[in-house]
Motif scaffolding. Structure first.
Motif, mmCIF file in Angstrom:
data_model
loop_
_atom_site.group_PDB
_atom_site.id
_atom_site.type_symbol
_atom_site.label_atom_id
_atom_site.label_comp_id
_atom_site.label_asym_id
_atom_site.label_seq_id
_atom_site.Cartn_x
_atom_site.Cartn_y
_atom_site.Cartn_z
ATOM 1 N N SER A 87 0.841 -1.206 0.000
ATOM 2 C CA SER A 87 0.000 0.000 0.000
ATOM 3 C C SER A 87 0.873 1.252 0.000
ATOM 4 C CB SER A 87 -0.879 0.036 1.241
ATOM 5 O OG SER A 87 -1.416 -1.223 1.499
ATOM 6 N N ASP A 88 0.287 2.335 -0.467
ATOM 7 C CA ASP A 88 1.013 3.602 -0.537
ATOM 8 C C ASP A 88 1.417 4.084 0.870
ATOM 9 O OD1 ASP A 88 1.357 6.158 -2.481
ATOM 10 O OD2 ASP A 88 0.888 6.751 -0.435
ATOM 11 N N ILE A 89 2.606 4.662 0.965
ATOM 12 C CA ILE A 89 3.060 5.168 2.260
ATOM 13 C C ILE A 89 3.198 6.685 2.266
ATOM 14 C CG2 ILE A 89 5.003 5.234 3.871
ATOM 15 C CD1 ILE A 89 5.492 2.288 3.159
ATOM 16 N N ALA A 90 3.969 7.205 1.286
ATOM 17 C CA ALA A 90 4.316 8.629 1.337
ATOM 18 C C ALA A 90 3.072 9.513 1.298
ATOM 19 C CB ALA A 90 5.248 8.975 0.189
ATOM 20 N N LYS A 91 2.173 9.203 0.378
ATOM 21 C CA LYS A 91 0.994 10.050 0.250
ATOM 22 C C LYS A 91 0.117 9.943 1.502
ATOM 23 C CE LYS A 91 -1.076 10.362 -4.021
ATOM 24 N NZ LYS A 91 -1.997 9.766 -5.008
ATOM 25 N N ASN A 92 -0.028 8.721 2.009
ATOM 26 C CA ASN A 92 -0.834 8.552 3.226
ATOM 27 C C ASN A 92 -0.261 9.345 4.390
ATOM 28 O OD1 ASN A 92 -2.663 6.921 1.985
ATOM 29 N ND2 ASN A 92 -1.809 4.989 2.746
ATOM 30 N N ALA A 93 1.066 9.344 4.494
ATOM 31 C CA ALA A 93 1.683 10.071 5.611
ATOM 32 C C ALA A 93 1.472 11.576 5.450
ATOM 33 C CB ALA A 93 3.166 9.743 5.700
ATOM 34 N N TRP A 94 1.692 12.081 4.234
ATOM 35 C CA TRP A 94 1.476 13.515 4.020
ATOM 36 C C TRP A 94 0.028 13.894 4.277
ATOM 37 C CZ3 TRP A 94 4.742 17.377 3.918
ATOM 38 C CH2 TRP A 94 6.071 17.162 3.523
ATOM 39 N N LEU A 95 -0.892 13.050 3.775
ATOM 40 C CA LEU A 95 -2.313 13.361 3.964
ATOM 41 C C LEU A 95 -2.672 13.397 5.440
ATOM 42 C CD1 LEU A 95 -4.249 11.385 1.195
ATOM 43 C CD2 LEU A 95 -4.222 13.848 1.600
ATOM 44 N N THR A 96 -2.233 12.374 6.181
ATOM 45 C CA THR A 96 -2.564 12.322 7.607
ATOM 46 C C THR A 96 -2.025 13.563 8.309
ATOM 47 O OG1 THR A 96 -2.315 9.932 7.480
ATOM 48 C CG2 THR A 96 -2.416 10.885 9.671
ATOM 49 N N ALA A 97 -0.766 13.893 8.014
ATOM 50 C CA ALA A 97 -0.153 15.026 8.708
ATOM 51 C C ALA A 97 -0.837 16.339 8.338
ATOM 52 C CB ALA A 97 1.333 15.091 8.377
ATOM 53 N N LEU A 98 -1.136 16.510 7.048
ATOM 54 C CA LEU A 98 -1.729 17.788 6.637
ATOM 55 C C LEU A 98 -3.155 17.943 7.153
ATOM 56 C CD1 LEU A 98 -0.297 18.192 3.029
ATOM 57 C CD2 LEU A 98 0.450 19.282 5.153
ATOM 58 N N ILE A 99 -3.931 16.864 7.083
ATOM 59 C CA ILE A 99 -5.306 16.961 7.600
ATOM 60 C C ILE A 99 -5.257 17.266 9.096
ATOM 61 C CG2 ILE A 99 -7.453 15.702 8.028
ATOM 62 C CD1 ILE A 99 -6.899 14.092 5.502
ATOM 63 N N ASN A 100 -4.395 16.534 9.804
ATOM 64 C CA ASN A 100 -4.308 16.732 11.252
ATOM 65 C C ASN A 100 -3.942 18.176 11.594
ATOM 66 O OD1 ASN A 100 -3.830 15.882 14.145
ATOM 67 N ND2 ASN A 100 -1.812 16.602 13.553
ATOM 68 N N SER A 101 -2.912 18.692 10.935
ATOM 69 C CA SER A 101 -2.473 20.031 11.321
ATOM 70 C C SER A 101 -3.425 21.093 10.808
ATOM 71 C CB SER A 101 -1.057 20.280 10.846
ATOM 72 O OG SER A 101 -0.229 19.343 11.497
ATOM 73 N N GLY A 102 -4.088 20.805 9.671
ATOM 74 C CA GLY A 102 -5.126 21.716 9.214
ATOM 75 C C GLY A 102 -6.215 21.858 10.266
ATOM 76 N N ILE A 103 -6.573 20.742 10.887
ATOM 77 C CA ILE A 103 -7.613 20.788 11.912
ATOM 78 C C ILE A 103 -7.129 21.562 13.137
ATOM 79 C CG2 ILE A 103 -8.972 19.370 13.484
ATOM 80 C CD1 ILE A 103 -9.060 17.280 11.202
ATOM 81 N N SER A 104 -5.865 21.387 13.472
ATOM 82 C CA SER A 104 -5.315 22.169 14.587
ATOM 83 C C SER A 104 -5.423 23.658 14.299
ATOM 84 C CB SER A 104 -3.841 21.838 14.813
ATOM 85 O OG SER A 104 -3.712 20.601 15.444
#
Ligand code: TRP
Length: 495
Positions: free
Chosen positions: A248-265
């Motif tokens: 499964s994809d790793i890099a995109k999932n990691a960027w997405l998780t981090a960006l969504i999380n910090s966007g919510i912050s």
């Protein structure tokens, strides 16, 4: 036995985002911003996110996917004795979830009381005296508070219902518990921007005080927030990655998780400061002081007060506490999941229901101490020590093992094989040099400050409990590293 799997990529992403987005986004982040110089804090925070947070998140996803194991067995595959570090990480995760659930229990008590708003007149007294029944000194521990204890048990039952069937039950739950609080946050945002004074709040939120960047403490706070908010360090994301197919994809999932999380912050910062601005105007208080009084008080004192001043107060307050509960629950059960993964790798034959039940019962029992009259003091101490030492140390160990033992280059090749987005050589530099140096410096800065002054002015004996908590996790890990390989060999040869 076949490993559990996520039903789809969407479910995996929801679970990872759910773990990352939690109480840390709604009160911890905005409060740190207010405390450390408004917009200027965003500089170390975003730098930390990109230079440390994202590389570490990729590392954890990749480890889980490649090894197909939880944190203990993953480290054990690098070298059997290193499994001890995994045990250290999981016992620290256990300490965190045992108090995290208590903060959720407070939210539950507030939720039940929302129709009456008993805190309307004096939220601080309500929180301290009615909810916590806090004693005046940490030494007067007293008995557990019945209502809090009942709420805590209810929370643990909820957590159990989320994790009892592993990825299957988690997959069903996150479709609700991840979007719902975001919707509620959106409603509170609309409420905030229709209030007089919200711009004063936003001004404090966004105006940088650049001088503050010269204090090492600010950098330390920003970087540990990155760890806390992305749930990296304790092997949570390793466990979640291990339920993915290896390709499964790793890099995109990691960027997405981090960006969504910090966007919510960032977004919740606008809500929090907007409401604070309104309160400041309403009560003629300087907003900076309101922001400083934050910490655990922000969610349970400032917010209830602000919301009770508004039309539709009961409903808004109920929404707010439902939001805290749904935000918290996927972070809480992600910690439990990581521990479950540790046990089920160790004993593949044990049914996941039983493992979950055991972990949840243990968590509830460990949480009892925080329902006593001194509970909040112990909670504060535990949070300070476990996040500042155990979390940083666990992260440090992880990058050192992968960077210097397992081979950062092998790992990067693995990530690039499966990912849509390529990871450059910067990742190697980050894992091998940058992250270890930064983490080590942060640990030393923290150690120096804790040795030179007593954290929170608590008595020495109570701070020793914090040190004891960190070292007992280390001792568990060490014991495992020393005895487990020999024990396994013996068992293997007697078969
Ligand atoms: N990330 C969660 C939050 O922001 C908390 C959390 C979940 C966490 N798992 C963790 C923190 C592991 C540290 C380590 O609220």
């Amino acid at each position: 036995m076949a490993r559990q799997r996520w039903a789809s990529r969407r479910v995996f992403l929801l679970a990872a985002v759910g773990s990352a987005v939690g109480l840390g986004n709604v009160w911890r982040f905005p409060y740190l911003v207010g405390k450390y110089g408004g917009g200027a804090f965003l500089v170390p925070y975003l730098l930390g996110l990109i230079l440390i947070g994202v590389p570490l998140l990729m590392l954890e996803f990749a480890l889980g996917q490649k090894m197909q194991r939880g944190v203990v067995a993953t480290f054990g595959q690098i070298q059997p004795r290193l499994a001890g570090f995994g045990v250290f990480a999981l016992s620290s995760a256990f300490l965190i979830v045992s108090y995290y659930a208590v903060v959720m229990a407070w939210s539950l008590v507030y939720l039940f009381n929302a129709p009456w708003l008993p805190w309307r007149d004096d939220p601080e007294t309500y929180f301290v005296q009615d909810v916590l029944q806090r004693s005046d000194a940490i030494a007067n521990v007293g008995w557990p508070n019945g209502i809090l204890l009942a709420a805590l048990i209810a929370i643990w039952i909820l957590i159990y219902l989320c994790v009892w069937r592993g990825t299957t039950s988690v997959g069903n739950i996150v479709s609700w518990t991840v979007p719902l609080p975001l919707l509620l946050l959106g409603i509170l945002f609309v409420r905030a921007i229709t209030l007089p004074g919200f711009l004063t709040g936003w001004q404090l939120y966004l105006t940088p005080q650049w001088e503050i960047l010269f204090q090492p403490e600010v950098w330390s706070a920003a970087f540990s927030q990155v760890f806390f908010t992305l749930s990296v360090g304790f092997g949570i994301m390793i466990a979640y990655g291990s339920y993915q197919e290896p390709d499964s994809d790793i890099a995109k999932n990691a960027w997405l998780t981090a960006l969504i999380n910090s966007g919510i912050s960032l977004f919740s910062g606008f809500v929090v400061f907007g409401i604070l601005g309104y309160m400041a105007e309403n009560q003629n208080q300087p907003i900076a002081e309101l922001a400083k009084a934050a910490g655990p008080g922000l969610a349970f004192v400032v917010f209830p007060e602000a919301l009770s001043l508004l039309p539709g107060a009961s409903i808004l307050s109920a929404l707010f506490f439902i939001m805290l509960l749904t935000l918290g629950i996927d972070s809480a059960f992600s910690l439990v999941e990581a521990i479950n993964a540790g046990f089920s790798d160790h004993r593949p034959g044990w049914p996941i229901e039983k493992i979950s039940l055991g972990v949840c019962c243990a968590g509830a029992i460990a949480g009892i101490i925080y329902t006593t009259r001194s509970g909040i003091y112990f909670l504060d101490i535990m949070d300070h020590f476990v996040t500042n030492y155990s979390l940083m140390l666990a992260g440090l160990v992880q990058v050192l093992l992968v960077g210097w033992l397992a081979g950062a280059e092998t790992m990067r090749r693995f990530i690039n094989q499966v990912s849509d987005w390529r990871v450059g050589g910067w990742w190697i530099l980050s894992i091998k040099y940058f992250v270890p140096i930064v983490l080590l410096s942060l640990l030393l800065v923290q150690l120096r400050s804790d040795l030179s002054s007593q954290y929170g002015d608590y008595p020495i004996w109570s701070l020793r409990i914090g040190w004891l908590a960190v070292s007992s996790s280390l001792i568990w890990g060490l014991g495992y590293a020393i005895f487990f390989p020999a024990w396994r060999k013996k068992r293997g040869s007697s078969k």
